[in-house]
Design a protein around this motif. Structure first.
Motif, short mmCIF file in Angstrom:
data_model
loop_
_atom_site.label_atom_id
_atom_site.label_comp_id
_atom_site.label_asym_id
_atom_site.label_seq_id
_atom_site.Cartn_x
_atom_site.Cartn_y
_atom_site.Cartn_z
N GLU A 1 -12.38 28.08 -0.09
CA GLU A 1 -12.12 28.02 1.06
C GLU A 1 -10.42 27.69 1.30
N TRP A 2 -10.27 26.50 0.63
CA TRP A 2 -8.92 25.79 0.99
C TRP A 2 -7.87 26.18 -0.17
N VAL B 1 -10.48 -1.29 2.84
CA VAL B 1 -11.21 -0.21 2.43
C VAL B 1 -12.68 -0.55 2.71
N PRO C 1 -4.83 1.37 -1.87
CA PRO C 1 -5.53 0.50 -1.08
C PRO C 1 -6.25 -0.82 -2.02
N GLU D 1 -13.93 13.17 2.04
CA GLU D 1 -13.10 13.43 3.09
C GLU D 1 -11.64 13.15 2.68
N PRO E 1 -0.63 5.55 5.55
CA PRO E 1 0.10 4.27 5.67
C PRO E 1 1.26 4.53 6.75
N ARG F 1 -11.56 20.80 10.20
CA ARG F 1 -11.66 19.74 9.16
C ARG F 1 -13.19 19.01 9.40
N GLY G 1 -5.51 1.83 6.10
CA GLY G 1 -5.48 1.90 4.87
C GLY G 1 -5.37 0.60 4.23
N VAL G 2 -5.05 -0.47 4.85
CA VAL G 2 -5.14 -1.69 4.19
C VAL G 2 -6.26 -2.35 3.83
N HIS H 1 -9.70 15.95 1.17
CA HIS H 1 -9.28 17.07 2.09
C HIS H 1 -7.84 16.74 2.43
N GLY H 2 -7.68 15.52 2.89
CA GLY H 2 -6.42 15.25 3.22
C GLY H 2 -5.09 15.45 2.11
N PRO I 1 -3.62 19.53 0.64
CA PRO I 1 -2.33 20.62 0.97
C PRO I 1 -1.25 20.01 -0.09
N THR J 1 0.26 10.85 -1.21
CA THR J 1 0.84 10.72 -0.09
C THR J 1 2.31 11.35 -0.27
N VAL K 1 0.73 -1.13 0.03
CA VAL K 1 -0.02 0.15 0.03
C VAL K 1 0.77 1.17 0.07
N GLU K 2 1.76 1.05 0.86
CA GLU K 2 3.00 2.19 0.95
C GLU K 2 3.59 2.65 -0.45
N GLU L 1 -22.05 19.90 2.24
CA GLU L 1 -23.20 20.09 1.15
C GLU L 1 -23.32 18.60 0.78
N LYS M 1 -21.46 19.30 -7.20
CA LYS M 1 -22.09 20.52 -8.15
C LYS M 1 -20.83 21.59 -8.02
N ALA N 1 -20.59 23.97 -5.02
CA ALA N 1 -19.80 23.20 -3.79
C ALA N 1 -18.18 23.09 -3.97
N ALA O 1 -9.81 8.86 7.35
CA ALA O 1 -8.75 9.41 6.11
C ALA O 1 -7.31 8.57 6.67
#
Lengths: 178, 627
Positions: free
Chosen positions: A115-116, B299, A33, A78, B308, B73, B296-297, A81-82, A85, A161, A27-28, B562, A105, A108, B305
Motif C-alpha cells: 500500500e505505502w 514517552v 526519546p 503508528e 521535535p 492515515r 516527544g520529550v 507510518h511517519g 516516507p 527524522t 531529543v532532536e 489489523e 504477521k 499484514a 506521532a
C-alpha cells in the motif's frame, strides 16, 4: 523584599523552560526519546537467523560487504507510518535497507508495504521479537546502521527524522562507504 | 476542493486573529474606541473561519476522502460513521484544530456575552486571546497542516487505533480541551487585568463563569478518560499517573484552587495576587501538558506521532505567553494592593489553606512528571517515577485537605469561629470516627491497608456529613461538589482496598465465584462479527442472590489497522463493578478468563460527575452572587 517575591514564579518558570529546552535539544540531536545509549555501538551485530519473507533465511553474512540499515518496523505501529516516507527517500540514495517485521504477521506487513511502498532490499520476520531482544529494541521503529564488516555504527530509537538523516546518518554512511 | 477550502479558512482565521491581536490592544493603549470595538467582531469572524475549517476536515473524514493525508492515515471506509467523525480529533493535526476551535469559541463567548465589561478591558482580553490563537494557528499552518494532500490517493485508509474506537473516547478529548483550553480565556482576562494594573471584586465576578465552565468540562473530561482507561486497557486500573493524565490533572488542581480564590476575591476583595497567579497558571500548565505530549520529550501511551520541530514551536509559544504573563505579573501584581485582610480561622483563611495545599499537590505532580526528564537531561542517569511516588506525596496532602474541608467550609467569613464550628460538627466527627473504627476492625486485609481504608472511609463520611449539614439549599453548587468528593473518596478507597481478582482456565459450563457473584461461562462464539472487526465472544452469566445478568466480553481483531483488542464486559452496580475479560483458549482446554469485582468502583466516576454537576449548578446560579 515583597516586590521580589512576585518575580519568583517567573524565575521558576525560566528554570523549567531551560530544562525542557535542553531535553528537547537532546531529543532532536538524535538522542531519541528514551535516551538509551546502545551498548551495541562499535560492536558486531548480534547473530541473526531469521526467515526471509521471500523464502530462505537472513544471517549476518547477508549484511557483510555493504553498509546496511536494519530497520525494525510493524504494520500496527503508528510512528512507523511517519518514518516511512523518509525510508522511501533513503532508498533512492542507494543505501541497502533490510526490514525486520517485528511482532507482526507477514501478511499484514506485506499488505502495508504494498500500500505505502517497499523501501527494503530484504525483508525478514521477527514474529516473536527474539531478534528484537538481541538488538535491544525497546519499541518500533528502531534502526541500526551496520558497516561493511558487520559492526553496528549507529542506532536510532524511535522514528528517523529529516534532521537525523541529514546531520548524522547520511554523513556517516558516506564515511563508512569510503 | 473541501480540503483546500478548509486550509483557506484557516489562513483567513489567522488573518482575523492577527487583526484581533494587534489593533484592539493598540486602540486600548491610545484610547481609540473604534479600534477597541474591532475586537468582538474580529473574534466572531475568527471563530467562524476556524469552525468552517474544522467542518471541512470533519466532512473529509465523513466522506472518506483518502486523498487527504490525514484522513488516509487515520480513517478507513469500513469504520462506523461515529468513529469517522471522532477520528478528526484522534490524531495530532486534527486535535490541534479542535484545540484552536475551542480557543476561538471561548473568545467568541466573551465577544457575545461580555457586553457589560468596560470597552478597553474587553478589547485587551480579546487581544491576548487572539495572540494565543495566532500562535497556535501558525503552529498548525507551519508544522501540522491537516489538509495536506496525498498523491496518488490510496484506495482506502490505514484505519484508526481500535482502542480509540470507543464512545467514551469520542467525548473525552472535546471535554478535556473545553476544560484545559477553556482556561485560556481566564488567562486572557488575567493578562488584561495585569496590563491595566487593576483587579477588584468585579474582575472575579467576570472571570468566575469562565473558570467554572472550564472546570466543569475538565472534570468531565478527566472522568471520561479515567473510565475509558478502566474498561479498555483491560487490567482494571482507573488512574495510572501517566504523564498525559498528569498533564490534565495539574490544571485541574490549580483550577480548583482558582475557583475557591475567586470566591474570596469576589466576596472580600482580597487575594488578588494569588487569584491572578492561579488564572495564569492554569492555562500555562495546560500548554505545558500539550508540549510534553506532543514534542516527544516524554514517552507515554498518549503520545501522538511526535516530531521535535513541533516541540520547539510549542516551547516558544509557552515561553512567550507564560513568560510574558509572568513578567507582567512580577511587574504589576505588587500594585494590585492587599485588599481586606483575612483572619486565620475564617472561611477565607480556610480557602487560603485549601489553595496552598492544592498548589503543593500540583507542584508535586509536576515534579514527579518532570523529574525523570530533568535527570536525563542533566545527567546520564535514567529513572522512572511511578505511582508509589505520587501516592506517597499526593494522598497524605489530599487527606489533610479533606480532613480540614468540612470545618473550613462552615467557618464564618469574619473569622474567630473555630471552636463554635468545631462544637457544631462534633457529631459528624464522632460518626466519621466510628466509621473509621468499624472499617479498621472489619476490613479483611489487616494492618496498614486497613488503616488506610479506615482513614479513607472516615474522611468520606466526614465530608459527606459536613456538606449535608451546611444548609444545602443555600449553596447547592458547593454542597454538590463537596458531596461528589466524598463519594469519590469512598469509591476509590473501597475499589483499591477490597478488589477481588480471579484468573483461571474456564471451560464452557464451569463457574467461578468472584466477590458476591457466581460467574458461569456458557459458551464461546468463535465467529462473531462487528462492522469493522471479527471477534471471539464469550457468553457469561453472572448470578447474585437469585438475580441473573449476562456478560459478553470479546477479543476483537480489527480489519484496519489489523490489530487485536480485548473488549471487557461490565456489570455496573451501586455496590460495585463486575468486570470480565476473555483471553486466549479453545473449547476443549478452556479459555483464559479474568474476572474482577471492584466494590464501589462506579462511585469514583459518579463522584467526579457529581462534582462537575455542582460546578454546573454554581454556574447557572451565578446571577445570585457568591455566598
Amino acid at each position: 523584599m515583597t516586590r521580589r517575591v512576585f518575580f519568583l514564579p517567573l524565575g521558576i518558570f525560566m528554570a523549567l523552560l531551560a530544562v525542557l529546552a535542553l531535553r528537547l535539544f537532546l531529543v532532536e540531536r538524535g538522542a531519541a526519546p528514551e535516551l538509551v545509549p546502545s551498548v551495541l555501538i562499535g560492536r558486531p551485530a548480534p547473530p541473526l537467523d531469521l526467515p526471509l519473507l521471500a523464502g530462505g533465511t537472513l544471517t549476518n553474512a547477508d549484511l557483510n560487504g555493504r553498509v546496511t540499515l536494519v530497520n525494525f518496523f510493524a504494520s500496527w505501529c503508528e510512528p512507523c507510518h511517519g518514518e516511512h516516507p523518509l525510508l522511501m527517500e533513503l532508498k533512492k540514495s542507494g543505501l541497502r535497507m533490510t526490514g525486520i517485521v517485528y511482532k507482526d504477521k507477514p501478511a499484514a506487513a506485506r499488505k502495508w508495504l504494498k500500500e505505502w511502498g517497499d523501501p527494503y532490499q530484504a525483508l525478514a520476520l521477527d514474529g516473536d521479537g527474539r531478534a528484537g531482544i538481541d538488538f535491544g529494541v525497546s519499541g518500533v521503529p528502531e534502526s541500526y546502521l551496520i558497516d561493511k564488516d558487520g559492526i553496528v555504527r549507529f542506532k536510532q530509537t524511535g522514528p528517523l527524522t529529516m534532521d537525523v538523516l541529514r546531520q548524522r546518518l547520511l554523513p556517516l554512511v558516506a564515511e563508512l562507504r569510503k | 476542493m473541501i480540503a483546500e477550502t478548509g486550509l483557506f479558512c484557516l489562513i483567513l482565521a489567522f488573518c482575523a486573529a492577527l487583526a484581533q491581536g494587534v489593533i484592539p490592544l493598540w486602540g486600548a493603549a491610545r484610547g481609540d474606541r473604534a479600534w477597541m470595538r474591532l475586537a468582538p467582531r474580529a473574534a466572531l469572524l475568527q471563530a467562524f473561519f476556524v469552525a468552517l475549517a474544522f467542518g471541512a476536515l470533519a466532512l473529509c473524514y465523513a466522506q472518506g476522502d483518502f486523498s487527504v493525508l490525514n484522513v488516509a492515515r487515520n480513517s478507513h471506509s469500513a469504520k462506523p460513521l461515529l468513529y469517522k467523525i471522532t477520528g478528526v480529533w484522534g490524531n495530532h493535526e486534527g486535535s490541534m484544530l479542535l484545540w484552536v476551535l475551542i480557543l476561538a469559541l471561548y473568545g467568541a463567548g466573551v465577544a457575545l456575552w461580555g457586553g457589560r465589561m468596560p470597552l478597553a478591558f474587553r478589547a485587551r482580553t480579546l487581544s491576548v486571546q487572539a495572540i494565543i490563537s495566532c500562535g497556535f494557528l501558525l503552529f498548525i499552518l507551519l508544522t501540522s497542516n491537516p489538509f495536506l494532500r496525498l498523491v496518488p490517493a490510496p484506495a482506502d485508509g490505514a484505519g484508526m487505533n481500535p482502542l480509540l474506537q470507543d464512545p467514551g473516547l469520542a467525548l473525552h478529548p472535546p471535554f478535556l480541551y473545553l476544560g484545559s483550553v477553556g482556561y485560556s480565556i481566564v488567562f486572557s482576562l488575567a493578562a488584561a487585568a495585569l496590563i491595566e494594573g487593576r483587579a477588584g471584586p468585579e474582575w472575579a465576578r467576570r472571570a468566575r463563569p469562565y473558570a467554572l465552565a472550564a472546570w466543569v468540562c475538565l472534570t468531565i473530561g478527566i472522568a471520561l478518560g479515567s473510565l475509558w482507561a478502566y474498561y479498555t486497557l483491560g487490567w482494571g486500573g482507573w488512574w495510572y499517573w501517566d504523564p498525559a493524565e498528569n498533564a490534565s490533572f495539574m490544571p485541574w488542581l490549580l483550577g480548583t484552587a482558582l475557583l475557591h480564590a475567586l470566591i474570596v476575591m469576589e466576596k472580600r476583595g482580597s487575594l488578588q495576587g494569588l487569584t491572578l497567579f492561579l488564572a495564569v497558571g492554569c492555562f500555562s500548565l495546560s500548554m505545558l501538558g500539550t508540549f510534553l505530549i506532543r514534542s516527544g520529550v516524554l514517552v507515554s501511551v498518549h503520545s501522538f506521532a511526535t516530531d521535535p520541530a513541533r516541540g520547539v514551536f510549542i516551547l516558544l509559544l509557552l515561553a512567550l505567553t507564560t513568560g510574558g504573563a509572568l513578567l507582567l505579573y512580577a511587574l504589576r501584581a505588587p500594585r494590585l494592593g492587599e485588599g481586606k485582610g483575612i483572619a486565620p480561622f475564617s472561611r477565607g483563611g480556610g480557602i487560603v489553606l485549601n489553595n496552598l495545599v492544592l498548589c503543593c499537590a500540583a507542584a508535586s505532580v509536576l515534579l514527579g512528571t518532570l523529574y525523570p526528564l530533568a535527570i536525563e537531561a542533566l545527567g546520564p542517569g535514567k529513572i522512572s517515577v511511578g505511582p508509589p511516588y505520587f501516592n506517597a506525596f499526593f494522598l497524605p496532602m489530599m487527606a489533610a485537605l479533606a480532613a480540614a474541608l468540612p470545618l473550613g467550609a462552615a467557618l464564618p467569613w469574619t473569622g474567630g469561629g473555630l471552636p463554635v464550628v468545631f462544637g457544631k460538627r462534633l457529631w459528624a466527627l464522632a460518626l466519621a470516627a466510628l466509621t473509621g473504627i468499624g472499617v479498621f476492625t472489619l476490613s479483611p486485609p489487616q494492618g496498614f491497608a486497613a488503616f488506610k481504608a479506615a482513614c479513607g472511609m472516615a474522611l468520606a463520611v466526614w465530608i459527606l456529613l459536613g456538606a449535608l449539614a451546611a444548609r444545602p439549599l443555600r449553596n447547592p453548587g458547593m454542597v454538590l461538589a463537596h458531596l461528589g468528593l466524598a463519594v469519590l473518596i469512598a469509591g476509590a478507597t473501597a475499589a483499591e482496598t477490597w478488589p477481588v481478582e480471579r484468573l483461571q482456565l474456564q471451560r464452557p459450563g464451569e463457574s467461578v465465584t468472584v466477590g458476591p457473584w457466581r460467574v458461569t461461562l456458557q459458551k464461546v462464539d468463535e465467529k462473531a462479527e462487528g462492522p469493522n472487526y471479527a471477534a471471539v465472544r464469550g457468553h457469561f452469566t453472572a448470578e447474585r442472590g437469585g438475580r441473573k445478568v449476562e456478560l459478553a466480553p470479546e477479543r476483537r481483531l480489527y480489519i484496519a489497522p489489523e490489530r487485536g483488542v480485548s473488549r471487557v464486559a461490565l456489570v455496573p452496580e451501586i455496590s460495585g463493578m463486575l468486570y470480565a475479560v476473555l483471553g486466549e483458549g479453545d473449547a476443549r482446554k478452556g479459555y483464559v478468563t479474568r474476572l474482577f469485582w471492584h466494590p464501589l468502583q462506579g462511585w469514583i466516576f459518579g463522584g467526579a460527575l457529581i462534582c462537575a454537576l455542582g460546578g454546573l449548578v454554581a454556574l447557572l446560579r451565578r446571577g445570585q452572587g457568591v455566598r
